[in-house]
Scaffold this active site. Structure first.
Site, PDB file in Angstrom:
ATOM      1  CE1 TYR A 211      -3.363  -2.726   0.278  1.00 44.83           C
ATOM      2  CE2 TYR A 211      -4.348  -1.431   2.023  1.00 44.83           C
ATOM      3  CZ  TYR A 211      -4.414  -2.481   1.141  1.00 44.83           C
ATOM      4  OH  TYR A 211      -5.535  -3.270   1.124  1.00 44.83           O
TER       5      TYR A 211
ATOM      6  CD  GLU B  89      -5.769   2.164   5.595  1.00 46.11           C
ATOM      7  OE1 GLU B  89      -4.983   2.821   6.291  1.00 46.11           O
ATOM      8  OE2 GLU B  89      -5.400   1.253   4.841  1.00 46.11           O
TER       9      GLU B  89
END
Lengths: 327, 327
Positions: free
Chosen positions: B187, B277
């Protein structure tokens, strides 16, 4: 004494790159002939001038990282090229023993077992006085096909590093994957990737004295220190200070004050080694400061860190991490 | 109003994952049956509870990023799976229109032209009221075989994004490359890689109104802001504020105070969007603070940023970047 632990011979004489071109083109290269004067000319106006201008004393000096190109040719190609590059680094360090200490490139090749590198590592350390090496976690050049650094694949090389008592800087080479710009993405990603691999394993249980330096300020790691502490916790690993920070060090190749301030705030001073990556990735002057982006000493000088911690970063830590450095 | 621009449906009912398993196993999946109550149960104790506890109002909600798995199967696999996931996100946003705004997954597939995604994007935006999408720069899942984001390969999709006036969050999925831990390396690397690709090109000359959100605080970019400014300068590109910052935004998924402080210091407030997130990559409590690592609102509240800038980050900026968000 101010020691820069991360410099590459980016300014090596053209003959070296000509030799390499012959090799890559499949010709038998001419014997490399470079005079001492050519070597002097290649560093006097570059690394040595910069040392003087910025007030640093000595650089740990290794072959140009982007030119290691372990993905080119085969193991023999890499062995021959590494030997030429390392021999030249040795000559630089002999000509300027007070300015450069030698760090070697390893003759890695994609899919070839790392024990293949041991002979050249031993030659450099035992015969030529090198004090460390650069270890490429991705000899494919941006395709990442090698097992993670915690895999037993790498263990024979680690055993030799421990035996010789030399650290490895985890440093990739150029990228042949068009997704990754080499100094803007591949280098930084590799630093981040390597650190996360180390979190995932328990490598330092098997090698309690193995030491890795992660360059470029540790990639994204200090900025995401909370994420890494949290991931380790979710994975039931020990606190990072116990899990990896007895063996892992970050350099200071971060090219602005705010980045260095974060690094110094988040990572213990014992785990930081001064470096500038000179002459390296970014060559210009920051229009916001009027100083070179890569003049990292200036950021550390300007930080609020206590003098004792600065001394650790500039000198004391490298002596612990690189015990073969004796000057 | 406090808007979190980056949340995934990580808590979707088990039936969804069962459907996926049947699909991946090559069976014809049963028709997916999930009741409204199951959906309520899946978010009440998770995302909605967290919104209440942390004082946020609404989350831009998309399918679980790690499960997009564009590398699995072929374009048809990806189309069917994306449709199921997006339909479920739509249902969540209809059940809780004041808590969730819908962001879609695209049916990408390695090597398949991005225009393949246009039909599903149009369906989601025009028929279902979605306000944005997630764009995967590496549908191979860690092998990085697609052209860089500045390549004309992607242009037909960008034309549609511009026409629909929706932004894309640049977000990879899980990694099938053992070198890359997905939330700890892939990521973050993808964020860094995407930003460097954008520096290398002149994409926003061709698409002056195209907008990208780079998640996870921009990967390594703010920490290495000097490096990126310096690389752009060496490449004779304009200042980053002119070259990319009219079109690129960073979220605040950085899980410690020092990281957020750096982000807020280095990146203009106009380019930062609040996000956590949630429920996501890191689920534990930081033993150093006693609060959840991913409670990013707390770090922004504690920062010294002026109130007006905080309001930009919490609300005003997302309204500019996601104009289809109307609440």
């Amino acid at each position: 004494m101010i020691v820069d632990c991360h410099g590459h011979y980016t300014t090596a004489p053209q003959s070296l790159w000509d030799w390499r071109k012959q090799q890559v083109d499949g010709k038998r290269p001419d014997t490399l002939r470079i005079s001492d004067q050519e070597i002097r000319d290649s560093v006097e106006g570059a690394q040595l001038r910069i040392q003087r201008e910025r007030g640093t004393d000595l650089t740990f000096f290794s072959p140009r990282a982007g030119s290691m190109e372990h993905h080119v040719g085969d193991a023999r190609t890499s062995a021959d090229w590494s030997r030429e590059c390392n021999d030249l680094i040795h000559r630089v360090s002999r000509l300027y023993p007070r300015n450069f200490a030698a760090v070697c490139q390893l003759p890695q090749s994609p899919g070839v077992k790392p024990e293949n590198c041991i002979a050249e590592l031993e030659r450099c350390v035992n015969e030529l006085g090198f004090i460390g090496c650069n270890l490429n976690p991705d000899p494919s050049g941006g395709h990442w096909k090698e097992p993670p650094l915690i895999d037993k694949w790498w263990y024979p090389l680690y055993e030799k590093l421990v035996e010789l008592d030399v650290p490895a800087m985890i440093h990739v080479s150029s990228s042949c994957n068009p997704a990754f710009h080499f100094t803007g993405a591949h280098y930084i990603n590799a630093d981040t990737t390597a650190f996360m691999q180390l979190i995932q394993g328990d490598l330092f249980k098997d090698f309690p004295t193995l030491r890795f330096v992660i360059p470029h300020g540790g990639g994204a790691v200090p900025y995401h220190w909370g994420r890494y502490r949290g991931l380790a916790q979710d994975m039931k690993k020990p606190l990072l200070k116990d899990h990896v920070l007895k063996n892992v060090y970050f350099d200071t190749c971060v090219y602005h004050q705010a980045g260095i301030d974060l690094l110094l705030k988040v990572i213990p001073a014992d785990n930081i080694l001064f470096a500038g990556e000179i002459v390296g990735a970014v060559r210009g002057i920051d229009p916001e400061t009027g100083h070179y982006f890569d003049d990292t000493k200036r950021y550390i000088d300007a930080s609020k860190l206590p003098a004792g911690d600065k001394k650790k970063i500039f000198e004391d830590n490298v002596r612990k991490v690189y015990p073969r450095f004796k000057l």
